[in-house]
Design an enzyme around this catalytic site. Structure first.
Site, mmCIF file in Angstrom:
data_model
loop_
_atom_site.group_PDB
_atom_site.id
_atom_site.type_symbol
_atom_site.label_atom_id
_atom_site.label_comp_id
_atom_site.label_asym_id
_atom_site.label_seq_id
_atom_site.Cartn_x
_atom_site.Cartn_y
_atom_site.Cartn_z
ATOM 1 N N GLY A 1 0.823 -1.198 0.000
ATOM 2 C CA GLY A 1 0.000 0.000 0.000
ATOM 3 C C GLY A 1 0.864 1.257 0.000
ATOM 4 O O GLY A 1 2.059 1.192 -0.222
ATOM 5 N N ARG B 1 11.060 -1.494 7.964
ATOM 6 C CA ARG B 1 11.479 -0.105 7.883
ATOM 7 C C ARG B 1 11.283 0.355 6.448
ATOM 8 O O ARG B 1 11.008 -0.442 5.557
ATOM 9 C CB ARG B 1 12.967 0.008 8.264
ATOM 10 C CG ARG B 1 13.232 -0.281 9.738
ATOM 11 C CD ARG B 1 14.690 0.025 10.056
ATOM 12 N NE ARG B 1 15.027 -0.285 11.435
ATOM 13 C CZ ARG B 1 14.771 0.525 12.472
ATOM 14 N NH1 ARG B 1 14.165 1.679 12.269
ATOM 15 N NH2 ARG B 1 15.121 0.167 13.690
ATOM 16 N N THR C 1 11.790 2.410 0.098
ATOM 17 C CA THR C 1 11.765 3.544 -0.821
ATOM 18 C C THR C 1 10.748 4.584 -0.386
ATOM 19 O O THR C 1 10.623 5.623 -1.007
ATOM 20 C CB THR C 1 11.395 3.072 -2.243
ATOM 21 O OG1 THR C 1 10.175 2.337 -2.156
ATOM 22 C CG2 THR C 1 12.459 2.159 -2.809
ATOM 23 N N THR D 1 6.444 1.206 9.027
ATOM 24 C CA THR D 1 5.788 1.158 10.337
ATOM 25 C C THR D 1 6.823 1.090 11.462
ATOM 26 O O THR D 1 6.673 1.737 12.497
ATOM 27 C CB THR D 1 4.829 -0.055 10.404
ATOM 28 O OG1 THR D 1 3.787 0.149 9.454
ATOM 29 C CG2 THR D 1 4.231 -0.215 11.787
ATOM 30 N N ASP E 1 8.040 -9.593 -8.460
ATOM 31 C CA ASP E 1 7.319 -9.996 -7.257
ATOM 32 C C ASP E 1 6.337 -11.072 -7.652
ATOM 33 O O ASP E 1 5.122 -10.871 -7.645
ATOM 34 C CB ASP E 1 6.614 -8.810 -6.581
ATOM 35 C CG ASP E 1 5.922 -7.921 -7.603
ATOM 36 O OD1 ASP E 1 5.895 -8.295 -8.795
ATOM 37 O OD2 ASP E 1 5.376 -6.884 -7.210
#
Lengths: 510, 510
Positions: B180, B206, B209, B214, B267
């Site tokens: 997201g 962490r 980019t 969070t 991915d």
């Protein structure tokens, strides 16, 4: 590390004593994070003293082994920046991904690549702008999704464009063997063909996993590290040359691609064709014979595969203006009795001197015949006879001596080539028919004895497949310059099945 | 370099001041040739003094930058060998290719892999026995040929097996958001859910980019580099934790795979599912909600793709014993007004304090509701109400303070979080309806201002998409600890289109 306009960072260079053939720098992970750079992204370094620049791929260093604001720099990058020594300050600027990554991704998505897209990939591989990871992805995509004939042709053109070129007046011919066993047919074909006035500027490889490559065997007779200018000069003078291909930059991108293909044993057909044809085009060849040995232990396993490959070589040749003939040969047994540079060179000289006429001689004569017909030196169907006559008349031997002299060697006779200091003969433990030779084990033994670094180390077979052996008959001799290595090779040999024998009577019923 | 029994070679170690997270040694190319080793093949090093061994991938060094009989050794290999400093002699022995390369090749050939084969690949990636080249080939093959549901399940199990595990008594729940935008729903979901007696040991990432992850935002409030033991202890005590996933070895192979996927933006679906589900299983989660934001600028672009992915998450979850619910959310606009660790943390606290109820709050409440229903804490259809009540009653805020204290932080109110020293407000140049926010440019500006290294740097939006703006209305403020960085970010901002405006009257006809 001060930021200038938010983009340029200053680092103290930490020189790494490695020249790896690629452009890589290591950053402390906190510095990379501050710059927003991930592993395998790119930076441009500038050496402020001379304003020289270099683009490099980034790798990380963890746990403060590399301190903050230090950058570990390979010698390749230092050289590009013109840094001789010391730990100067360098400026670092993150730069974007090369466009070619999109084309790699396109091939991964099984879409067809254009000439321009393949050129972009090849140029970026050649200039190290694509990292090894990205090159591996490209090679994998080509292996999985393939290159069609258009793409193979594009790849051939791109590889030609990435390197240097040879241009020699006259009819230029060449030969290439796809993954055969030992055998040094090239060293017989070149002098036969050159005797007819055709030009054959042959570049050959050194051993990778074998006991010797053609360049290694030729080096026993003459220097092979020849410049492009020297190759041109010798070919113009004598008609032929046998040089080491690695000494000249004919297709640098191809070397990098092969380096990445090797660990995964990938040899996608479209890439192999492009690789071979680009090298042939780079030496200016107009007529090429491709030798396709077929057998369970060589690269091409089946006749059908060989035929399909042959047709593609011919078609790509046609599209880039090279007349190709492909021949399918027996790759089920060794092409000659010798494994090791000097032993192979010696065997070649014996053939040229007319002392031996065996499988290898016959193969070389036939390959020469194909080239003579292809280039119009002989009528159709008469090439083999013409080649055989050149060999038997001694003309090929004189031409070989001329070539050796031109390359800077001193011609010798086969019997003048010395043997290694130590040897051990291996005899048959039983009688029967020799049904199979374990070439892989023979190669390992030759290498343990010192090949390819020790040119005189290796193995000489005294028998051929299909031959009847009596018990205690000599099967082969191992040669080595070191007693210790010879013993190690011999001990290893005892753990292996080198020859398979068949009894004539398979079963006795009582 | 003396050869012992033809196999072991002695080298002088040349330490390289780099710890790269992989096992790599550099050999002089002549030494490699003598040993019959190609780039990316493997050697086993032995440090004779302590008999410790390490297997390493070989890379080459050219032009005698590394001398003969010298071996350049990364710190990772030195540590494995227990070498602290100096340039000791080490023994080197060529070793074979790991069997897992055959399985990589199998996936390249589009054959289905068994659990054992996938385990072998994952273990060899985890232990650095597969080189980055080979890992890249595997990742490429998975991208091109895909993993089916069986293989995704195998991959999940293999990734779980490669790392450590958390085991906490009680009902364990977890959430995960697939690619997201900003928004820190996790920091609201965790205290809501933990208030009900469910356990939610959340590990977060962490920034890579983005302006903050969070873990970066939570770190403004409390330490997040927590050991596995600490995570267990805090969860048992308070019901929840928000820790940095990188500090615990939950799925080390996954981190290496992601590192290789990143440069090619790969991915593959099957790998993403395995990666997420393995991390959830490793913390012992029994109930998981997967948040799938859909939009043109996020990972999942279409509703259909999201639905298909959702079904696969649910199925793989079922096969490894985790009940999964997947929710598809709006990924077309930012999830919150803040970009930057402290600004995001401050906004979260405002929501927990009841001062703001916006999109982010609503999303967090709904996600919490799904978990409450899934784990049986609330009747079907009542989860959102229950979650909202917990938020509005102040229970979630008290729980968050409890968690902050347990992690070693000191609870603060939103207004106590300081702003960065320098700021610049950006105003609308015209009036109209705000139709689009350029999140990518906002992220770049936040990073130029110092995020994520400077936790107080970033951007705070004062407007939302769809809102009507008058000319000169404040749109956002840039914060930075450095005047220089702020100016650079502001200058960059002026070159970008940050907001798109629509006039109510689109055309005037005269």
């Amino acid at each position: 590390m001060k930021s200038k306009d938010g983009y340029v960072f200053r680092f103290t260079m930490r020189p790494l004593p490695i020249k790896a053939g690629k452009m890589v720098c290591h950053l402390n992970e906190a510095d990379a994070k501050e710059m927003g750079i991930q592993p395998f992204e790119r930076i441009e370094l500038t050496y402020p003293r001379n304003k020289k620049k270099a683009v490099s791929v980034v790798d990380l260093s963890y746990d403060s082994v590399l301190k903050r604001h230090e950058i570990g720099v390979l010698m390749d990058v230092q050289e590009k920046l013109g840094i001789r020594d010391g730990s100067p300050l360098v400026e670092v600027r993150p730069v974007g991904r090369p466009e070619s990554i999109d084309f790699v991704k396109k091939k991964m998505n099984n879409q067809k690549l254009s000439l321009e897209e393949i050129k972009s990939i090849v140029e970026d591989i050649s200039s190290n702008h694509l990292s090894e990871i990205e090159t591996a992805a490209f090679v994998s995509a080509v292996y999985i999704n393939g290159l069609d004939l258009d793409e193979s042709t594009h790849m051939t053109k791109a590889l030609i464009g990435s390197g240097k070129k040879l241009s020699i007046p006259g009819k230029i011919v060449d030969k290439h063997s796809i993954g055969g066993l030992n055998g040094r047919a090239t060293m017989i074909v070149v002098p036969i063909v050159a005797s007819t006035g055709l030009k054959i500027p042959k570049t050959s490889s050194r051993s990778i996993t074998s006991a010797a490559g053609t360049a290694d065997a030729m080096e026993v007779l003459a220097p092979v590290n020849l410049s492009l200018a020297k190759i041109r000069e010798i070919t113009q003078k004598t008609g032929g040359v046998i040089a080491w291909g690695g000494a000249v930059d004919l297709a640098p991108a191809d070397d990098k691609i092969i380096k990445i293909e090797y660990p995964l044993s990938l040899d996608p057909e479209g890439q192999v064709i492009a690789s071979v044809m680009a090298k042939k085009a780079s030496v200016g060849a107009q007529y090429v014979v491709i030798d396709l040995p077929v057998g369970p232990d060589v690269k091409v396993k089946t006749q059908e595969k060989a035929e399909s490959l042959a047709r593609k070589f011919i078609e790509v040749g046609k599209r880039i203006g090279i007349r190709v003939e492909a021949v399918i040969t027996n790759g089920m047994e060794p092409s000659g009795p010798a494994f090791g540079a000097a032993l192979e060179a010696q065997h070649v000289l014996k053939i040229l001197e007319g002392k031996v006429y065996d499988n290898l001689a016959q193969k070389a004569v036939e390959l020469s015949g194909v080239l003579l017909e292809l280039a119009g030196k002989s009528p159709k169907g008469k090439g083999t006879d013409m080649a055989l006559h050149i060999l038997q008349s001694g003309k090929a031997l004189s031409k070989m001596k001329e070539i050796i002299r031109a390359q800077g060697g001193k011609p010798v006779s086969a019997h003048q080539i010395p043997f290694a200091k130590f040897r051990k003969e291996v005899r048959s433990m039983q009688s029967g028919e020799l049904s199979n030779l374990n070439v892989k084990a023979l190669t390992t033994i030759a290498r343990m004895a010192g090949a390819p670094i020790d040119p005189y180390a290796g193995i000489l077979l005294h028998v051929e497949e299909g031959q009847k052996l009596r018990k205690e008959q000599p099967v082969f001799t191992i040669y080595s310059g070191s007693r210790q290595r010879l013993d190690a090779a011999y001990d290893y040999m005892k753990t292996q099945t080198i020859i398979e024998m068949e009894k004539i009577i398979l079963e006795k019923l009582e």
